[in-house]
Design a protein around this motif. Structure first.
Motif, PDB file in Angstrom:
ATOM      1  N   ARG A   6       0.976  -1.277   0.105  1.00 38.72           N
ATOM      2  CA  ARG A   6      -0.016   0.033   0.087  1.00 38.72           C
ATOM      3  C   ARG A   6       0.873   1.025   0.204  1.00 38.72           C
ATOM      4  O   ARG A   6       0.483   2.173  -0.715  1.00 38.72           O
ATOM      5  N   ILE A   7       1.907   1.159   0.818  1.00 40.17           N
ATOM      6  CA  ILE A   7       2.810   2.450   0.934  1.00 40.17           C
ATOM      7  C   ILE A   7       3.385   2.566  -0.371  1.00 40.17           C
ATOM      8  O   ILE A   7       3.599   3.653  -0.827  1.00 40.17           O
ATOM      9  N   VAL A   8       3.916   1.581  -0.885  1.00 45.42           N
ATOM     10  CA  VAL A   8       4.779   1.748  -2.114  1.00 45.42           C
ATOM     11  C   VAL A   8       3.752   2.261  -3.428  1.00 45.42           C
ATOM     12  O   VAL A   8       4.267   2.898  -4.092  1.00 45.42           O
ATOM     13  N   PHE A  15       4.235  10.291  -6.702  1.00 45.05           N
ATOM     14  CA  PHE A  15       4.976  10.793  -7.353  1.00 45.05           C
ATOM     15  C   PHE A  15       4.482  11.294  -8.796  1.00 45.05           C
ATOM     16  O   PHE A  15       5.058  12.466  -9.263  1.00 45.05           O
ATOM     17  N   VAL A  16       3.434  10.366  -9.287  1.00 43.37           N
ATOM     18  CA  VAL A  16       2.970  10.947 -10.613  1.00 43.37           C
ATOM     19  C   VAL A  16       2.315  12.285 -10.505  1.00 43.37           C
ATOM     20  O   VAL A  16       2.432  13.220 -11.365  1.00 43.37           O
ATOM     21  N   VAL A  17       1.495  12.307  -9.357  1.00 48.18           N
ATOM     22  CA  VAL A  17       0.893  13.564  -9.163  1.00 48.18           C
ATOM     23  C   VAL A  17       1.872  14.770  -8.974  1.00 48.18           C
ATOM     24  O   VAL A  17       1.624  15.839  -9.724  1.00 48.18           O
ATOM     25  N   ALA A  18       2.920  14.619  -8.457  1.00 47.10           N
ATOM     26  CA  ALA A  18       3.995  15.585  -8.206  1.00 47.10           C
ATOM     27  C   ALA A  18       4.617  15.999  -9.716  1.00 47.10           C
ATOM     28  O   ALA A  18       4.795  17.278 -10.094  1.00 47.10           O
ATOM     29  N   THR A  40      -6.048  11.162 -13.708  1.00 47.21           N
ATOM     30  CA  THR A  40      -5.758   9.559 -13.740  1.00 47.21           C
ATOM     31  C   THR A  40      -4.876   9.457 -12.506  1.00 47.21           C
ATOM     32  O   THR A  40      -5.104   8.209 -11.948  1.00 47.21           O
ATOM     33  N   SER A  41      -4.113  10.393 -11.964  1.00 45.36           N
ATOM     34  CA  SER A  41      -3.225  10.052 -10.879  1.00 45.36           C
ATOM     35  C   SER A  41      -4.183   9.997  -9.638  1.00 45.36           C
ATOM     36  O   SER A  41      -3.833   9.509  -8.568  1.00 45.36           O
ATOM     37  N   ALA A  42      -5.182  10.870  -9.795  1.00 45.38           N
ATOM     38  CA  ALA A  42      -6.203  10.862  -8.606  1.00 45.38           C
ATOM     39  C   ALA A  42      -6.617   9.367  -8.307  1.00 45.38           C
ATOM     40  O   ALA A  42      -6.662   9.163  -7.075  1.00 45.38           O
TER      41      ALA A  42
END
Lengths: 121, 244
Positions: A6-8, A15-18, A40-42
């Motif tokens: 879950r954490i990974v 990371f994608v959002v950033a 998508t990243s959401a």
């Protein structure tokens, strides 16, 4: 899903959002694509934070092995996006060609007029 | 030049060594003594479309007296042709020609093409493989096979029977030039799609035998796997329509 997994996956989604946010802010993305990848990243973030959502949706659709649902949806999404890009690229090529033709014809026109304006001899 | 009788479009990409001689040859044939020039032709405007050459093709063409249109980047054979046709569509002339800048097409064949155009064809192709050719032009077996396949597809799908559809030696009527100036796609081999487009528009297509010199300079623009790719792409577009 284990806590580590879950954490990974949450970190990956974050990371994608950033990256998307950074690209959008620097003007590296047209806003329609910015919006597409933000959404998508959401979705990725939600799935990482609450994996049960996938099982619930899978249950509604009667899917027994729910992870395959994620793969199918992801693949379908990527396919649609790629086809849309091919279409847009084809259209851009057409437009660039017309632009080039216009440039070449104008340059010829300009050369001809300059030659006419030159004094004889 | 005001209102030439003929307009010759020559797409050129890095052909500085041959383009000047080709232009001179066309001018000599088309405006030369009455017994060699096409009927009624007195003047010819040669239009060289420089397809983003890195060498001095454009300068060589200008020195030889051609109208030069320069594409700022290399867009491919079809795009260069289309630009030439766009320019030609805005001019007055009797018959339009297309030939290569590398000296493969022999200017003395022009009167035969123009004559076929005058007798009613909208698009006349100079064929290397016409039954009336004295000596068939030697090409590699792969290229020959590819040309056969294309001929067959054109005949079945578009009802056009041609022995050498890949020929880049053309004479055209005004309706044909106007059609191509709007619709010709941009890529290599896209002159084949031009045939498809012309056939669909109901234009009359004809073929006359020509002799072809071996190229004087440069390399075949495309070979091997790329050539196969371009043929497949073109076949797809001919058989199901649409853009290349």
């Amino acid at each position: 899903m284990s806590l580590t997994a879950r954490i990974v996956s949450a970190l990956l989604a974050a990371f994608v959002v950033a990256i998307i946010l950074k690209l959008q802010r620097r003007g590296g993305l047209v806003s329609k694509y910015g919006l597409l990848w933000m959404a998508t990243s959401a979705v990725m973030l939600v799935m990482a934070a609450a994996p049960d959502v996938v099982d619930t949706v899978g249950g509604w659709l009667g899917v027994e092995y729910t992870p395959s649902l994620v793969f199918m949806a992801a693949l379908g999404f990527v396919l649609v996006v790629l086809v849309q890009y091919s279409w847009e690229l084809s259209r851009s090529e057409q437009r660039i060609q017309i632009l080039m033709e216009e440039v070449a014809l104008l340059r010829r026109e300009l050369d001809a007029q300059r030659k006419d304006a030159e004094p004889e001899g | 030049m005001d209102n030439p009788d003929l307009i010759a479009v020559i797409p050129a990409y890095n052909e500085e060594n041959t383009v000047g001689a080709v232009i001179a040859e066309v001018q000599r044939t088309c405006s030369g003594p009455a017994e060699v020039r096409p009927a009624e032709a007195r003047s010819v405007e040669v239009v060289v479309v420089d397809d983003g050459s890195a060498d001095s093709t454009a300068e060589a063409a200008a020195v030889a007296g051609a109208t030069v249109l320069r594409l700022p980047v290399n867009l491919g054979y079809g795009a260069a042709l289309r630009l030439g046709f766009r320019y030609a569509a805005g001019r007055q002339w009797d018959c339009a020609l297309v030939l290569d800048a590398d000296g493969q097409h022999i200017a003395t064949d022009i009167p035969a093409l123009v004559a076929a155009c005058h007798s009613g064809a909208d698009l006349v192709l100079g064929s290397r493989f016409h039954p009336d050719c004295a000596v068939p032009y030697p090409v590699s077996r792969i290229r020959r096979a590819a040309i056969r396949v294309v001929s067959r597809v054109l005949r079945h799908r578009r009802g056009v029977a041609l022995t050498d559809p890949t020929s880049g030696f053309w004479a055209m009527s005004r309706p044909c030039v106007e059609l191509f100036s709007r619709q010709l796609p941009a890529g290599y081999l896209d002159n084949l799609l031009g045939l498809s487009i012309a056939a669909r528009a109901g234009l009359a297509i004809a073929e006359v035998p020509v002799t072809m010199a071996s190229r004087q300079g440069g390399q075949p623009s495309t070979q091997g796997a790329r050539l196969v790719f371009h043929y497949l792409r073109t076949l797809l577009a001919i058989s199901i329509g649409g853009r290349s």
